[in-house]
Design a protein around this motif. Structure first.
Motif, mmCIF file in Angstrom:
data_model
loop_
_atom_site.group_PDB
_atom_site.id
_atom_site.type_symbol
_atom_site.label_atom_id
_atom_site.label_comp_id
_atom_site.label_asym_id
_atom_site.label_seq_id
_atom_site.Cartn_x
_atom_site.Cartn_y
_atom_site.Cartn_z
ATOM 1 N N LEU A 142 -44.512 25.067 21.354
ATOM 2 C CA LEU A 142 -44.669 23.588 21.498
ATOM 3 C C LEU A 142 -45.330 22.546 22.380
ATOM 4 C CD1 LEU A 142 -43.520 21.664 19.170
ATOM 5 C CD2 LEU A 142 -41.205 21.876 19.941
ATOM 6 N N LEU A 143 -44.522 23.196 23.215
ATOM 7 C CA LEU A 143 -45.218 21.922 24.225
ATOM 8 C C LEU A 143 -46.306 21.337 24.105
ATOM 9 C CD1 LEU A 143 -42.465 22.991 27.697
ATOM 10 C CD2 LEU A 143 -43.124 20.875 25.894
ATOM 11 N N SER A 144 -47.514 23.525 24.280
ATOM 12 C CA SER A 144 -49.146 23.202 24.069
ATOM 13 C C SER A 144 -49.337 21.711 23.405
ATOM 14 C CB SER A 144 -49.205 24.649 23.760
ATOM 15 O OG SER A 144 -50.503 24.468 24.426
ATOM 16 N N GLU A 145 -48.456 22.360 22.071
ATOM 17 C CA GLU A 145 -48.998 21.469 20.690
ATOM 18 C C GLU A 145 -49.210 19.969 20.743
ATOM 19 O OE1 GLU A 145 -46.686 22.523 16.761
ATOM 20 O OE2 GLU A 145 -47.072 24.456 17.413
ATOM 21 N N LEU A 146 -47.885 19.595 21.360
ATOM 22 C CA LEU A 146 -47.736 18.424 21.508
ATOM 23 C C LEU A 146 -47.805 17.850 23.002
ATOM 24 C CD1 LEU A 146 -43.483 18.891 21.630
ATOM 25 C CD2 LEU A 146 -44.994 17.613 19.774
ATOM 26 N N THR A 147 -48.249 19.003 23.851
ATOM 27 C CA THR A 147 -49.565 17.948 25.466
ATOM 28 C C THR A 147 -50.653 17.397 24.437
ATOM 29 O OG1 THR A 147 -47.951 19.044 26.772
ATOM 30 C CG2 THR A 147 -50.536 18.429 27.458
ATOM 31 N N THR A 176 -32.073 27.096 29.848
ATOM 32 C CA THR A 176 -32.695 27.302 28.836
ATOM 33 C C THR A 176 -33.172 26.218 27.746
ATOM 34 O OG1 THR A 176 -32.723 29.495 29.791
ATOM 35 C CG2 THR A 176 -34.340 29.367 27.887
ATOM 36 N N VAL A 177 -34.596 25.777 27.608
ATOM 37 C CA VAL A 177 -35.265 24.819 26.787
ATOM 38 C C VAL A 177 -36.066 25.712 25.440
ATOM 39 C CG1 VAL A 177 -36.864 23.304 26.451
ATOM 40 C CG2 VAL A 177 -36.018 22.884 28.290
ATOM 41 N N ASP A 178 -35.258 25.355 24.475
ATOM 42 C CA ASP A 178 -35.470 26.485 23.110
ATOM 43 C C ASP A 178 -36.413 25.146 22.349
ATOM 44 O OD1 ASP A 178 -36.226 28.957 21.500
ATOM 45 O OD2 ASP A 178 -33.667 29.470 21.756
ATOM 46 N N VAL A 179 -36.523 26.171 21.150
ATOM 47 C CA VAL A 179 -36.628 25.418 20.058
ATOM 48 C C VAL A 179 -36.203 25.799 18.153
ATOM 49 C CG1 VAL A 179 -38.950 24.636 18.354
ATOM 50 C CG2 VAL A 179 -38.912 24.668 20.766
ATOM 51 N N VAL A 180 -35.362 25.095 17.869
ATOM 52 C CA VAL A 180 -35.252 24.871 16.741
ATOM 53 C C VAL A 180 -35.921 24.873 15.970
ATOM 54 C CG1 VAL A 180 -32.984 26.849 17.541
ATOM 55 C CG2 VAL A 180 -33.110 24.751 16.864
ATOM 56 N N PRO A 181 -35.390 25.492 14.239
ATOM 57 C CA PRO A 181 -35.814 24.020 13.353
ATOM 58 C C PRO A 181 -34.902 23.388 12.967
ATOM 59 C CG PRO A 181 -35.695 26.173 12.242
ATOM 60 C CD PRO A 181 -35.283 26.508 14.455
ATOM 61 N N GLY A 182 -35.387 22.135 12.542
ATOM 62 C CA GLY A 182 -34.612 20.552 11.773
ATOM 63 C C GLY A 182 -35.420 19.720 12.999
ATOM 64 N N ARG A 183 -35.060 18.353 12.880
ATOM 65 C CA ARG A 183 -35.573 17.032 13.232
ATOM 66 C C ARG A 183 -34.397 16.902 13.902
ATOM 67 N NH1 ARG A 183 -38.452 12.796 12.634
ATOM 68 N NH2 ARG A 183 -37.650 10.748 12.106
ATOM 69 N N GLY A 184 -35.289 16.610 15.619
ATOM 70 C CA GLY A 184 -34.409 15.865 16.091
ATOM 71 C C GLY A 184 -34.635 14.581 16.380
ATOM 72 N N PRO A 239 -41.056 14.763 14.074
ATOM 73 C CA PRO A 239 -42.223 14.761 13.200
ATOM 74 C C PRO A 239 -42.727 16.268 13.193
ATOM 75 C CG PRO A 239 -43.079 13.719 14.568
ATOM 76 C CD PRO A 239 -42.519 14.450 15.772
ATOM 77 N N THR A 240 -41.916 17.317 14.143
ATOM 78 C CA THR A 240 -43.031 18.583 14.148
ATOM 79 C C THR A 240 -41.737 19.034 13.180
ATOM 80 O OG1 THR A 240 -41.618 19.754 15.844
ATOM 81 C CG2 THR A 240 -43.900 18.369 16.057
ATOM 82 N N GLY A 241 -40.791 19.280 12.502
ATOM 83 C CA GLY A 241 -39.904 19.518 11.911
ATOM 84 C C GLY A 241 -39.004 20.910 13.018
ATOM 85 N N GLN A 242 -39.333 21.237 13.951
ATOM 86 C CA GLN A 242 -38.679 21.744 15.219
ATOM 87 C C GLN A 242 -37.851 20.558 15.946
ATOM 88 O OE1 GLN A 242 -41.107 24.823 16.502
ATOM 89 N NE2 GLN A 242 -42.624 22.917 15.874
ATOM 90 N N ARG A 243 -36.945 21.117 16.504
ATOM 91 C CA ARG A 243 -36.609 20.028 17.620
ATOM 92 C C ARG A 243 -36.167 20.830 19.043
ATOM 93 N NH1 ARG A 243 -30.941 20.390 18.152
ATOM 94 N NH2 ARG A 243 -29.944 21.278 16.429
ATOM 95 N N PHE A 244 -36.456 20.406 20.116
ATOM 96 C CA PHE A 244 -35.921 21.327 21.254
ATOM 97 C C PHE A 244 -33.916 20.728 22.044
ATOM 98 C CE2 PHE A 244 -40.155 19.641 22.849
ATOM 99 C CZ PHE A 244 -40.659 20.987 23.430
ATOM 100 N N LEU A 245 -33.668 22.958 21.954
ATOM 101 C CA LEU A 245 -32.326 23.204 22.223
ATOM 102 C C LEU A 245 -31.871 23.231 23.597
ATOM 103 C CD1 LEU A 245 -29.459 23.344 20.476
ATOM 104 C CD2 LEU A 245 -30.060 25.396 20.678
ATOM 105 N N ILE A 246 -30.504 22.630 23.943
ATOM 106 C CA ILE A 246 -30.426 23.945 25.427
ATOM 107 C C ILE A 246 -29.646 24.727 25.593
ATOM 108 C CG2 ILE A 246 -29.527 23.233 27.586
ATOM 109 C CD1 ILE A 246 -32.254 22.147 27.967
#
Length: 147
Positions: free
Chosen positions: A33-38, A104-112, A120-127
């Motif tokens: 996700l960080l690659s996409e966002l960058t 640990t920074v992870d990604v889960v479905p949902g709106r942050g 806007p990606t339908g994903q959110r970062f989670l610790i």
């Protein structure tokens, strides 16, 4: 041969080198996700929320868009393979509570949060977190103050 000497007779400094323990890591999903966002926003940064608007979610911003101050500490320069590390910041008061914790920074479905660039990606970062072991605690690097 002395236990403090290498095979060629020079001091064995590798034995005395302490490898620091990372305070923050990224999951493969977070790296993707960080690659996409960058690609969309350029270099990025994280600031770990102190629990206000979005709980304690890591907030991701274009680098420099969130102004860190003297009351913030940098816990890590995260390597996501993007050519530039991603700084991970947290308020000093929040760090007092989390200083004994590996993040640990992870990604889960949902709106942050609407403030974080992944919203806007339908994903959110989670610790995800765990306590450091005693051995790890002895090898933690110092944090860098902001401002």
């Amino acid at each position: 041969m002395s236990p403090d000497m290498s095979r060629d007779g020079s001091p064995d400094t590798a034995r005395d080198t302490v490898v620091p323990v990372a305070r923050v890591a990224l999951t493969p999903k977070a790296v993707a996700l960080l690659s996409e966002l960058t690609d969309l926003h350029g270099p990025l940064m994280f600031h770990q929320s102190g629990g206000c608007c979005d709980g304690s979610a890591p907030m991701c911003y274009p680098l420099g868009e969130f102004r860190v101050g003297a009351a913030d500490v940098r816990l890590a320069e995260l390597d996501a393979g993007l050519g530039q590390p991603i700084p991970f910041w947290m308020s000093e008061s929040q760090f007092e509570y989390w200083s004994h914790t590996h993040l640990t920074v992870d990604v889960v479905p949902g709106r942050g949060s609407g403030f974080s660039v992944e919203s806007p990606t339908g994903q959110r970062f989670l610790i995800r977190s765990r306590l450091f072991t005693d051995e790890e605690s002895e090898r933690l690097p110092a944090v860098v103050s902001g401002g």
